[in-house]
Motif scaffolding. Structure first.
Motif, PDB file in Angstrom:
ATOM      1  N   GLU A  84      -5.214  -4.168  -1.084  1.00  0.00           N
ATOM      2  CA  GLU A  84      -4.253  -3.080  -0.811  1.00  0.00           C
ATOM      3  C   GLU A  84      -4.966  -1.866  -0.222  1.00  0.00           C
ATOM      4  OE1 GLU A  84      -0.947  -0.328  -3.138  1.00  0.00           O
ATOM      5  OE2 GLU A  84      -1.774  -2.086  -4.137  1.00  0.00           O
ATOM      6  N   GLU A  85      -6.107  -1.510  -0.810  1.00  0.00           N
ATOM      7  CA  GLU A  85      -6.881  -0.382  -0.294  1.00  0.00           C
ATOM      8  C   GLU A  85      -7.375  -0.672   1.131  1.00  0.00           C
ATOM      9  OE1 GLU A  85      -9.167   1.684  -3.997  1.00  0.00           O
ATOM     10  OE2 GLU A  85      -9.666  -0.427  -3.625  1.00  0.00           O
ATOM     11  N   ILE A  86      -7.809  -1.900   1.337  1.00  0.00           N
ATOM     12  CA  ILE A  86      -8.297  -2.292   2.657  1.00  0.00           C
ATOM     13  C   ILE A  86      -7.163  -2.196   3.677  1.00  0.00           C
ATOM     14  CG2 ILE A  86      -9.147  -4.244   4.019  1.00  0.00           C
ATOM     15  CD1 ILE A  86     -10.672  -5.126   1.427  1.00  0.00           C
ATOM     16  N   ALA A  87      -6.005  -2.732   3.326  1.00  0.00           N
ATOM     17  CA  ALA A  87      -4.848  -2.690   4.229  1.00  0.00           C
ATOM     18  C   ALA A  87      -4.458  -1.250   4.550  1.00  0.00           C
ATOM     19  CB  ALA A  87      -3.677  -3.447   3.612  1.00  0.00           C
ATOM     20  N   ASN A  88      -4.475  -0.389   3.539  1.00  0.00           N
ATOM     21  CA  ASN A  88      -4.132   1.019   3.765  1.00  0.00           C
ATOM     22  C   ASN A  88      -5.149   1.702   4.691  1.00  0.00           C
ATOM     23  OD1 ASN A  88      -1.818   0.925   2.187  1.00  0.00           O
ATOM     24  ND2 ASN A  88      -2.885   1.566   0.324  1.00  0.00           N
ATOM     25  N   ASN A  89      -6.428   1.420   4.470  1.00  0.00           N
ATOM     26  CA  ASN A  89      -7.466   2.005   5.328  1.00  0.00           C
ATOM     27  C   ASN A  89      -7.307   1.553   6.775  1.00  0.00           C
ATOM     28  OD1 ASN A  89      -8.688   3.459   3.284  1.00  0.00           O
ATOM     29  ND2 ASN A  89     -10.269   1.932   2.889  1.00  0.00           N
ATOM     30  N   LEU A  90      -7.024   0.268   6.961  1.00  0.00           N
ATOM     31  CA  LEU A  90      -6.853  -0.244   8.323  1.00  0.00           C
ATOM     32  C   LEU A  90      -5.591   0.322   8.972  1.00  0.00           C
ATOM     33  CD1 LEU A  90      -7.940  -3.957   7.753  1.00  0.00           C
ATOM     34  CD2 LEU A  90      -9.216  -2.174   8.953  1.00  0.00           C
ATOM     35  N   ALA A  91      -4.534   0.462   8.180  1.00  0.00           N
ATOM     36  CA  ALA A  91      -3.290   1.023   8.718  1.00  0.00           C
ATOM     37  C   ALA A  91      -3.510   2.470   9.180  1.00  0.00           C
ATOM     38  CB  ALA A  91      -2.181   0.951   7.676  1.00  0.00           C
ATOM     39  N   LYS A  92      -4.323   3.210   8.428  1.00  0.00           N
ATOM     40  CA  LYS A  92      -4.635   4.585   8.816  1.00  0.00           C
ATOM     41  C   LYS A  92      -5.416   4.607  10.135  1.00  0.00           C
ATOM     42  CE  LYS A  92      -4.761   6.442   4.140  1.00  0.00           C
ATOM     43  NZ  LYS A  92      -5.639   6.930   3.053  1.00  0.00           N
ATOM     44  N   SER A  93      -6.137   3.521  10.404  1.00  0.00           N
ATOM     45  CA  SER A  93      -6.890   3.406  11.659  1.00  0.00           C
ATOM     46  C   SER A  93      -6.026   2.847  12.782  1.00  0.00           C
ATOM     47  CB  SER A  93      -8.103   2.486  11.457  1.00  0.00           C
ATOM     48  OG  SER A  93      -8.950   2.998  10.479  1.00  0.00           O
ATOM     49  N   LYS A  94      -4.709   2.804  12.532  1.00  0.00           N
ATOM     50  CA  LYS A  94      -3.713   2.361  13.507  1.00  0.00           C
ATOM     51  C   LYS A  94      -3.833   0.876  13.877  1.00  0.00           C
ATOM     52  CE  LYS A  94      -2.995   6.942  15.027  1.00  0.00           C
ATOM     53  NZ  LYS A  94      -2.684   7.897  15.988  1.00  0.00           N
ATOM     54  N   VAL A  95      -4.231   0.054  12.875  1.00  0.00           N
ATOM     55  CA  VAL A  95      -4.226  -1.398  13.051  1.00  0.00           C
ATOM     56  C   VAL A  95      -2.844  -1.875  12.614  1.00  0.00           C
ATOM     57  CG1 VAL A  95      -5.294  -3.575  12.336  1.00  0.00           C
ATOM     58  CG2 VAL A  95      -6.708  -1.512  12.573  1.00  0.00           C
ATOM     59  N   SER A  96      -2.238  -2.751  13.396  1.00  0.00           N
ATOM     60  CA  SER A  96      -0.879  -3.213  13.081  1.00  0.00           C
ATOM     61  C   SER A  96      -0.862  -4.054  11.810  1.00  0.00           C
ATOM     62  CB  SER A  96      -0.320  -4.039  14.246  1.00  0.00           C
ATOM     63  OG  SER A  96      -0.938  -5.310  14.295  1.00  0.00           O
ATOM     64  N   LYS A  97       0.303  -4.109  11.162  1.00  0.00           N
ATOM     65  CA  LYS A  97       0.441  -4.892   9.936  1.00  0.00           C
ATOM     66  C   LYS A  97       0.140  -6.365  10.187  1.00  0.00           C
ATOM     67  CE  LYS A  97       3.757  -1.958   7.542  1.00  0.00           C
ATOM     68  NZ  LYS A  97       5.061  -1.874   6.864  1.00  0.00           N
ATOM     69  N   GLU A  98       0.540  -6.857  11.360  1.00  0.00           N
ATOM     70  CA  GLU A  98       0.286  -8.263  11.694  1.00  0.00           C
ATOM     71  C   GLU A  98      -1.214  -8.527  11.817  1.00  0.00           C
ATOM     72  OE1 GLU A  98       1.220 -11.479  15.224  1.00  0.00           O
ATOM     73  OE2 GLU A  98       2.539  -9.743  15.024  1.00  0.00           O
ATOM     74  N   GLU A  99      -1.920  -7.630  12.478  1.00  0.00           N
ATOM     75  CA  GLU A  99      -3.375  -7.784  12.618  1.00  0.00           C
ATOM     76  C   GLU A  99      -4.070  -7.708  11.262  1.00  0.00           C
ATOM     77  OE1 GLU A  99      -5.046  -6.076  16.704  1.00  0.00           O
ATOM     78  OE2 GLU A  99      -3.749  -4.616  15.667  1.00  0.00           O
ATOM     79  N   ILE A 100      -3.585  -6.807  10.426  1.00  0.00           N
ATOM     80  CA  ILE A 100      -4.160  -6.668   9.081  1.00  0.00           C
ATOM     81  C   ILE A 100      -3.946  -7.953   8.290  1.00  0.00           C
ATOM     82  CG2 ILE A 100      -3.969  -5.456   6.865  1.00  0.00           C
ATOM     83  CD1 ILE A 100      -3.252  -2.920   8.536  1.00  0.00           C
ATOM     84  N   SER A 101      -2.747  -8.466   8.327  1.00  0.00           N
ATOM     85  CA  SER A 101      -2.419  -9.691   7.600  1.00  0.00           C
ATOM     86  C   SER A 101      -3.269 -10.863   8.086  1.00  0.00           C
ATOM     87  CB  SER A 101      -0.927  -9.999   7.761  1.00  0.00           C
ATOM     88  OG  SER A 101      -0.611 -11.198   7.106  1.00  0.00           O
ATOM     89  N   ASP A 102      -3.364 -11.018   9.403  1.00  0.00           N
ATOM     90  CA  ASP A 102      -4.162 -12.097   9.982  1.00  0.00           C
ATOM     91  C   ASP A 102      -5.639 -11.952   9.612  1.00  0.00           C
ATOM     92  OD1 ASP A 102      -1.878 -13.168  11.132  1.00  0.00           O
ATOM     93  OD2 ASP A 102      -2.327 -12.420  13.158  1.00  0.00           O
ATOM     94  N   ALA A 103      -6.153 -10.751   9.699  1.00  0.00           N
ATOM     95  CA  ALA A 103      -7.564 -10.510   9.403  1.00  0.00           C
ATOM     96  C   ALA A 103      -7.870 -10.744   7.922  1.00  0.00           C
ATOM     97  CB  ALA A 103      -7.962  -9.099   9.819  1.00  0.00           C
ATOM     98  N   LEU A 104      -6.963 -10.337   7.049  1.00  0.00           N
ATOM     99  CA  LEU A 104      -7.157 -10.587   5.617  1.00  0.00           C
ATOM    100  C   LEU A 104      -7.170 -12.089   5.337  1.00  0.00           C
ATOM    101  CD1 LEU A 104      -4.969  -7.778   4.005  1.00  0.00           C
ATOM    102  CD2 LEU A 104      -7.443  -8.065   3.753  1.00  0.00           C
ATOM    103  N   ALA A 105      -6.287 -12.834   5.993  1.00  0.00           N
ATOM    104  CA  ALA A 105      -6.244 -14.293   5.821  1.00  0.00           C
ATOM    105  C   ALA A 105      -7.560 -14.908   6.309  1.00  0.00           C
ATOM    106  CB  ALA A 105      -5.057 -14.885   6.569  1.00  0.00           C
TER     107      ALA A 105
END
Length: 88
Positions: free
Chosen positions: A18-39
């Motif tokens: 969750e913290e990682i996703a929030n940090n990436l979102a703040k860096s303007k990474v899309s939710k789809e990219e975050i989800s794919d990268a986490l997977a």
């Protein structure tokens, strides 16, 4: 540095997904990219663990084989210092 590398670094720092996703979102990474990268990061982690376990298993097997070879090379006859029943 790619997104998966950033995720790995943050995981090593002990951050939750969750913290990682929030940090990436703040860096303007899309939710789809975050989800794919986490997977991808999860898959890499599992593969890495399996590889380490396989290497450890192979090392243990090699050690067992070496021990078996050493024990089979020992002299099958008693040493000269051993007395037989006939010598008593």
């Amino acid at each position: 540095m790619g997104i998966v590398d950033k995720i790995k670094k943050m995981q090593e720092e002990g951050k939750s997904e969750e913290e990682i996703a929030n940090n990436l979102a703040k860096s303007k990474v899309s939710k789809e990219e975050i989800s794919d990268a986490l997977a991808q990061a999860r898959i890499k982690h599992v593969v890495s663990q399996e590889n380490e376990e396989m290497q450890q298993s192979m090392m243990e097997r090699a050690q067992e084989d070496a021990n078996t070879q050493l024990s089979s090379q020992e002299a099958p006859y008693p040493s000269d210092q051993t007395q037989t029943d006939a010598e008593y």
